[in-house]
Design an enzyme around this catalytic site. Structure first.
Site, mmCIF file in Angstrom:
data_model
loop_
_atom_site.group_PDB
_atom_site.id
_atom_site.type_symbol
_atom_site.label_atom_id
_atom_site.label_comp_id
_atom_site.label_asym_id
_atom_site.label_seq_id
_atom_site.Cartn_x
_atom_site.Cartn_y
_atom_site.Cartn_z
ATOM 1 N N HIS A 90 0.867 -1.182 0.000
ATOM 2 C CA HIS A 90 0.000 0.000 0.000
ATOM 3 C C HIS A 90 0.904 1.232 0.000
ATOM 4 O O HIS A 90 1.173 1.818 1.044
ATOM 5 C CB HIS A 90 -0.935 0.000 1.219
ATOM 6 C CG HIS A 90 -2.245 -0.645 0.926
ATOM 7 N ND1 HIS A 90 -3.164 -0.094 0.051
ATOM 8 C CD2 HIS A 90 -2.793 -1.816 1.338
ATOM 9 C CE1 HIS A 90 -4.223 -0.885 -0.039
ATOM 10 N NE2 HIS A 90 -4.015 -1.941 0.724
ATOM 11 N N ASP A 95 -5.012 2.197 1.948
ATOM 12 C CA ASP A 95 -5.359 1.562 3.223
ATOM 13 C C ASP A 95 -5.928 2.610 4.194
ATOM 14 O O ASP A 95 -6.885 2.348 4.931
ATOM 15 C CB ASP A 95 -4.128 0.851 3.833
ATOM 16 C CG ASP A 95 -2.878 1.728 3.857
ATOM 17 O OD1 ASP A 95 -2.856 2.770 3.153
ATOM 18 O OD2 ASP A 95 -1.920 1.403 4.572
ATOM 19 N N TYR A 287 -8.040 7.770 -17.839
ATOM 20 C CA TYR A 287 -8.948 8.481 -16.948
ATOM 21 C C TYR A 287 -9.226 9.888 -17.489
ATOM 22 O O TYR A 287 -8.330 10.543 -18.003
ATOM 23 C CB TYR A 287 -8.328 8.611 -15.554
ATOM 24 C CG TYR A 287 -8.133 7.291 -14.833
ATOM 25 C CD1 TYR A 287 -8.677 6.109 -15.328
ATOM 26 C CD2 TYR A 287 -7.420 7.232 -13.652
ATOM 27 C CE1 TYR A 287 -8.499 4.901 -14.662
ATOM 28 C CE2 TYR A 287 -7.238 6.027 -12.978
ATOM 29 C CZ TYR A 287 -7.773 4.868 -13.484
ATOM 30 O OH TYR A 287 -7.595 3.691 -12.825
ATOM 31 N N GLU A 361 -0.152 8.522 11.008
ATOM 32 C CA GLU A 361 -1.488 7.971 11.268
ATOM 33 C C GLU A 361 -2.432 8.955 11.954
ATOM 34 O O GLU A 361 -3.632 8.685 12.071
ATOM 35 C CB GLU A 361 -1.361 6.660 12.058
ATOM 36 C CG GLU A 361 -0.847 5.543 11.149
ATOM 37 C CD GLU A 361 -0.453 4.285 11.899
ATOM 38 O OE1 GLU A 361 0.049 4.416 13.033
ATOM 39 O OE2 GLU A 361 -0.641 3.190 11.362
#
Ligand SMILES: [Zn+2]
Ligand SMILES: [Zn+2]
Length: 384
Positions: A90, A95, A287, A361
């Site tokens: 990841h 994630d 895209y 985090e």
């Protein structure tokens, strides 16, 4: 809910899954959504999951989206939660996106009486090139109930954690690609007159193609053409039969996108014909341009400012990268924004797709708060 968010993020981080293979991630997502009492539908675009929360009172429908896929690369971080899957990582923070959206689900499921209207959670597969977002849209993810506005975020290693980045209008580029085969006639390098040398043609073509952005596109618009791969030839004394060129073409508006394509085709035809060669061009649309609704971007900026102050919300210049969130924004108004995840002190400074990429985090609870504030403001829940 910080510890819980970290636990979920690390669990997914340790078990990265590639596009359209997000089986375990998708299972984890559905189990939590079901536990929170959402209506859950699995099997979208193979591994996608959609959760719906219907408020007690009628109102608009807001959707939020996370991508779930990892990248085919080896993680170099030496952390306890490093990838346990060889060759998968990841390295783009998807994630974190999954954990953040689950946090938002947990938040609203705890206060059902305060929700007016509907909230739809979209967990999609395969953002990294597979176009999972396009498949979800084609399968009708924006219907039943019809989505009125959609919001998506991406962690952003170029802003410190605690800051939000907003694109007012265009955010990311359309990314198309082409493969061109120039077909000549090979032979001895000392007798070019009895051959058709595709290498010389390729040389002319490369320089001509680079005149397109500088001479055909309005200098105030944006476009980039990069020829990233040239393949042809085997030895210094052999003129080869063929040369292949591969390029990427990026733009920030549908008009420039079409202009670039048609000029590339013209230049190729002209140059190739002038050397008496044949060619085969394979031009593939990727895209589309990611275009935010300016009103929705204002809403994101104002909702986030209420929590973190105006000084922590930055207006970002568009980037020539690409994102399949663009497919949702082609159908409904919405806004794609950035959540800073950089922390110099902790050494979290590496860019996306680096084998050393990581996030601070703190961005997990922060991201939950930003989404909650945005939904609160959009649905008019009056919580802030
Ligand atoms: Zn990525
Ligand atoms: Zn990404």
């Amino acid at each position: 809910m910080k510890d819980w968010l970290i636990e979920i993020r690390r669990k997914i981080h340790m078990h990265p899954e590639l596009g359209f293979e997000e089986v375990e991630t998708s299972k984890l997502v559905s189990e939590w959504l079901e536990r929170f009492g959402l209506q859950v539908k699995r099997g979208w675009a193979k591994t996608g999951v959609v959760g719906l929360f219907q408020g007690r009172k009628p109102g608009k429908t807001a959707a939020i989206r996370a991508d779930m896929d990892a990248l085919p690369m080896e993680e170099a971080n030496r952390v306890p939660y490093a990838s346990q899957m060889k060759g998968k990582m990841h390295a783009c923070g998807h994630d974190a996106h999954v954990a953040i959206l689950l946090g938002v689900a947990r938040f609203f499921s705890a206060i059902p009486d305060q929700v007016k209207g509907n909230i739809k959670w979209i967990f999609q597969p395969a953002e990294e090139g597979g176009g999972g977002g396009r498949v979800m849209v084609e399968e009708g993810v924006l219907e039943n109930p019809k989505v009125d506005a959609i919001f998506g975020a991406h962690v952003f290693p170029f802003l410190p954690v605690g800051k939000v980045g907003v694109y007012e209008h265009e955010g990311l580029a359309a990314a198309d690609q082409f493969t061109l085969k120039i077909i000549g006639k090979g032979g001895h390098a000392a007798s070019p007159h009895v051959t058709k040398d595709p290498i010389l043609t390729a040389g002319h073509l490369i320089t001509q193609i680079h005149s397109i952005v500088s001479r055909n596109i309005n200098p105030l618009d944006s476009g980039v053409i990069t020829i990233g791969k040239v393949r042809g030839g085997t030895a210094s004394n052999i003129i080869p039969d063929e040369v292949e060129l591969l390029g990427t073409v990026r733009s920030l508006s549908p008009q420039v996108r079409e202009e670039l394509k048609s000029r590339i085709e013209q230049v190729i035809q002209g140059v190739v014909r002038s050397f008496g060669m044949e060619c085969r061009l394979d031009y593939e649309y990727g895209y589309p341009v990611l275009i935010n609704d300016p009103e929705m971007s204002k809403l994101v900026a104002s909702a986030c400012s209420k929590g973190i102050g105006k000084e922590n919300v930055e207006v970002l210049k568009p980037s020539m990268g690409a994102e399949d969130f663009a497919y949702y924004l082609e159908k409904v108004p919405g806004s794609f924004f950035r959540l800073g995840c950089r922390n110099e002190e902790k050494g979290i400074v590496h860019p996306y797709h680096s084998s050393l990429f990581d996030i601070d985090e703190e961005v997990l609870p922060f991201g939950v708060e930003m989404f909650v504030r945005i939904i609160d403001q959009y649905l008019g829940l009056g919580m802030a």
